[in-house]
Scaffold this active site. Structure first.
Site, short mmCIF file in Angstrom:
data_model
loop_
_atom_site.label_atom_id
_atom_site.label_comp_id
_atom_site.label_asym_id
_atom_site.label_seq_id
_atom_site.Cartn_x
_atom_site.Cartn_y
_atom_site.Cartn_z
N CYS A 1 1.86 21.70 -4.49
CA CYS A 1 2.38 20.64 -5.35
C CYS A 1 1.77 19.27 -5.07
O CYS A 1 1.55 18.48 -5.97
CB CYS A 1 3.89 20.56 -5.18
SG CYS A 1 4.36 20.40 -3.46
N ASN B 1 5.12 29.25 -3.96
CA ASN B 1 3.90 28.97 -3.20
C ASN B 1 4.13 28.87 -1.68
O ASN B 1 3.22 29.15 -0.91
CB ASN B 1 3.20 27.72 -3.74
CG ASN B 1 4.07 26.49 -3.64
OD1 ASN B 1 5.28 26.58 -3.52
ND2 ASN B 1 3.44 25.33 -3.68
N GLU C 1 13.00 15.78 1.40
CA GLU C 1 13.20 16.87 2.34
C GLU C 1 12.59 16.43 3.66
O GLU C 1 11.88 15.44 3.75
CB GLU C 1 12.54 18.16 1.81
CG GLU C 1 13.16 18.56 0.48
CD GLU C 1 12.94 20.01 0.09
OE1 GLU C 1 11.79 20.45 0.02
OE2 GLU C 1 13.96 20.70 -0.17
N GLU D 1 12.26 18.78 -6.03
CA GLU D 1 10.88 18.69 -5.53
C GLU D 1 10.01 19.32 -6.60
O GLU D 1 9.96 20.55 -6.73
CB GLU D 1 10.75 19.47 -4.22
CG GLU D 1 11.49 18.85 -3.05
CD GLU D 1 10.90 17.52 -2.62
OE1 GLU D 1 9.77 17.18 -3.04
OE2 GLU D 1 11.59 16.79 -1.89
P1 NAD Z 1 9.17 27.18 -11.72
O1 NAD Z 1 9.74 25.88 -12.12
O2 NAD Z 1 8.66 28.08 -12.76
O3 NAD Z 1 10.23 28.04 -10.89
C1 NAD Z 1 10.85 27.50 -9.73
C2 NAD Z 1 12.16 28.21 -9.50
O4 NAD Z 1 13.08 27.83 -10.52
C3 NAD Z 1 12.09 29.73 -9.55
O5 NAD Z 1 12.93 30.27 -8.56
C4 NAD Z 1 12.60 30.06 -10.94
O6 NAD Z 1 13.17 31.34 -11.05
C5 NAD Z 1 13.64 28.99 -11.12
N1 NAD Z 1 13.94 28.64 -12.51
C6 NAD Z 1 13.17 28.78 -13.60
N2 NAD Z 1 13.82 28.31 -14.69
C7 NAD Z 1 15.02 27.87 -14.27
C8 NAD Z 1 16.13 27.26 -14.92
N3 NAD Z 1 16.14 27.01 -16.23
N4 NAD Z 1 17.21 26.92 -14.17
C9 NAD Z 1 17.22 27.13 -12.84
N5 NAD Z 1 16.20 27.72 -12.17
C10 NAD Z 1 15.11 28.08 -12.88
O7 NAD Z 1 8.04 26.83 -10.65
P2 NAD Z 1 7.05 27.83 -9.90
O8 NAD Z 1 6.06 28.34 -10.90
O9 NAD Z 1 7.84 28.79 -9.10
O10 NAD Z 1 6.35 26.83 -8.86
C11 NAD Z 1 5.31 25.98 -9.22
C12 NAD Z 1 5.81 24.59 -9.48
O11 NAD Z 1 6.59 24.15 -8.38
C13 NAD Z 1 4.68 23.60 -9.60
O12 NAD Z 1 4.93 22.69 -10.63
C14 NAD Z 1 4.69 22.90 -8.26
O13 NAD Z 1 4.11 21.63 -8.28
C15 NAD Z 1 6.13 22.89 -7.93
N6 NAD Z 1 6.32 22.75 -6.49
C16 NAD Z 1 6.78 21.58 -5.98
C17 NAD Z 1 6.92 21.40 -4.61
C18 NAD Z 1 7.43 20.11 -4.02
O14 NAD Z 1 7.87 20.12 -2.88
N7 NAD Z 1 7.40 19.00 -4.73
C19 NAD Z 1 6.59 22.44 -3.75
C20 NAD Z 1 6.13 23.64 -4.30
C21 NAD Z 1 6.00 23.78 -5.67
#
Ligand code: NAD
Length: 488
Positions: free
Chosen positions: A284, A153, A462, A250
């Site tokens: 998020c 995002n 962060e 995060e």
């Molecule tokens: P996701 O968890 O599907 O993927 C995030 C990243 O993790 C991607 O690069 C993905 O390839 C990788 N990944 C997936 N499975 C993995 C594993 N088993 N081991 C290691 N890496 C793995 O999340 P998304 O769909 O990309 O993003 C949306 C989510 O992220 C939402 O839940 C959102 O709230 C959260 N988010 C949090 C913040 C924050 O700062 N707190 C900011 C942005 C998004």
């Protein structure tokens, strides 16, 4: 093989290299479906190569003075600003984010972060204290090689939020962007080289969850920092445990926004809009559970609907678009399913709730900003992170009641309070279980302010000086004065 606009390779040791498997995956424009690039897909051998490059670069990089490291990060921040339009367009193309948002929310915020940590690089200090028999001092030392994994995002911002403090503290980095938004991190790495960052200090590997997992597992990586979903966070933490890496997570949220009866309602409506519809709701920290005092709920809804009606859904490339497509058709369907769950679960649809077609953007799933009223705490849309433009309005009458309900969630990322009563504002914030809070505002994230969740929303911070604490380890050194009083 060299990189072309059609093929994007991995960035290892300051140069583009193809993944050893020769496999590629597509990255497309979420609005139009246009193929933007085929991206080289890293396997374990490529990740080994990236980690080896980062390890080899570590010695000279950490030996540089903080001032020197900071100077390079500062140059990089300037290059981001010089390439603002290009990077803003890239984020729009790859992530479907409205071009009205990306220059400031993505590029400027990334540049601010680099600039901030450029300054901090020379200010990392230890302690000194006289004690019995001598004195001790502490040495903050870099952790080593940092593995960083991003969500889709805020791709460029996340790359900067993770790499800037890590690099400032003398670590080297292997960053894996989300498979849905792989492009801007590569451009960041190119600009970093132009800024003078030595080869191997920042490496970009591309791929899916298995590539992320290879980083979490890797014995050559000293720390993992993830931005992603809560379930991914748990897996990363479990994988990192095999080599006892520290983790920063995060993760997601389902944050409360509490609007008291004395709030400036126009401001509160602005806050609720910022808390729900920026970046199509794919944020998020969004305050998706909007608790409104019963006595002002109708007035709030009236003002809110008048403003939501004006939001323009359209091609993210158009300057007047407020709401672009969901990141992917699959994610769009998940959001639409939540909207159906809201309708069938008894919530009252006040506005929105439909998918709309946008000319020239047949691929994209565009969803109207949606507001549900008469929501109750047990509803699916009130309990689960939707990550789309869906606001749930809940009414309350009593301060203690709303605090208890606001905290009744596994998450603890963010919270907001709108009130003119200063005492109440601080009292309520003091009771809310959330890592990032706003009084009379929402979703503003200055680089100077610590950012990070508690409970199921993550571990660590962060931004701000606090972020540096997650990228150094402390060595304590005792220095004796005089003879040792040995017992033997
Ligand atoms: P996701 O968890 O599907 O993927 C995030 C990243 O993790 C991607 O690069 C993905 O390839 C990788 N990944 C997936 N499975 C993995 C594993 N088993 N081991 C290691 N890496 C793995 O999340 P998304 O769909 O990309 O993003 C949306 C989510 O992220 C939402 O839940 C959102 O709230 C959260 N988010 C949090 C913040 C924050 O700062 N707190 C900011 C942005 C998004």
């Amino acid at each position: 093989m060299t990189a072309s606009s059609e093929q994007k390779l991995l960035w290892i040791d300051g140069a583009y290299v193809a993944a050893k498997s020769g496999e590629f995956f597509d990255t497309v424009n979420p609005a139009t479906g246009e193929l933007l690039a085929q991206v080289s897909k890293a396997g374990e051998a490529d990740i080994d190569a990236a980690v080896a490059a980062a390890r080899a670069a570590l010695g000279p990089w950490k030996a540089m003075s903080g001032v020197e490291r900071g100077r390079i990060l500062h140059r990089l921040s300037q290059l981001l600003r010089e390439h603002r339009d290009e990077l803003a367009r890239l984020e729009m193309l790859d992530g479907g984010k409205p071009i009205a948002e990306t220059p400031e929310a993505d590029v400027d915020s990334g540049a601010d972060c680099l600039e901030y940590f450029a300054g901090q690089a020379s200010s990392i200090q230890g302690e000194y204290q006289e004690v019995d028999g001598g004195f001790f001092y502490t040495r903050p030392e870099p952790l080593g090689v940092v593995g960083a994994i991003g969500a889709w995002n805020y791709p460029l911002q996340i790359a900067c939020w993770k790499s800037a403090p890590a690099l400032a503290a003398g670590n080297t980095v292997v960053f894996k962007p989300s498979e849905l938004t792989p492009l801007s991190a590569l451009r960041l790495a190119e600009l970093a080289k132009e800024a003078g960052l030595p080869d191997g200090v920042l490496n970009i590997v591309q791929g899916f969850g298995d590539a992320g997992q290879a980083l979490s597992h890797h014995a050559g990586i000293d720390k993992i920092s993830l931005t992603g979903g809560a379930d991914t966070g748990k897996k990363v933490m479990a994988d990192a445990a095999s080599t006892l890496k520290t983790v920063s997570l995060e993760l997601g949220g389902k944050s409360p926004l509490v609007i008291f009866d004395d709030a400036d309602l126009d401001n509160a409506v602005s806050g609720a809009l910022l808390a729900n519809f920026f970046t199509q709701g794919e944020i998020c920290t969004n305050g998706t559970r909007v608790f409104v005092h019963e006595s002002v709920r109708e007035a709030f809804l009236e003002k809110l609907v008048a403003r939501v009606e004006k939001l323009k859904i359209g091609n993210p490339a158009d300057a007047d678009t407020d709401v672009g497509p969901m990141i992917s058709p699959e994610h769009g369907q998940i959001v639409l399913d939540y909207i159906e769950a809201g309708k069938s679960g008894g919530a009252k649809l006040v506005i929105g709730g439909e998918q709309v077609a946008v000319d020239g953007c047949d691929h994209g799933v565009f969803i109207q900003p949606t507001v549900f009223d008469a929501c109750t705490d047990d509803m699916k849309i009130v309990n689960e992170e939707i990550f789309g433009p869906v606001m749930s309005v809940l009414s309350f009458t009593d301060e203690a009641e709303v605090i208890e309900r606001a905290n009744n969630t596994e998450f603890g990322l963010a919270a907001g309070v709108f009130t003119r009563d200063l005492e109440r504002a601080h009292r309520v914030i003091g009771e809310l279980e959330a890592g990032i809070c706003w009084i009379n505002h929402y979703n503003i994230t200055p680089i100077e302010m610590p950012f990070g969740g508690i409970k199921g929303s993550g571990i660590g911070k962060e931004n701000s000086r606090r972020a540096l604490e997650h990228y150094v380890r402390i060595k304590s050194v005792f220095v004796a004065r005089g003879a040792i009083d040995a017992p033997y």
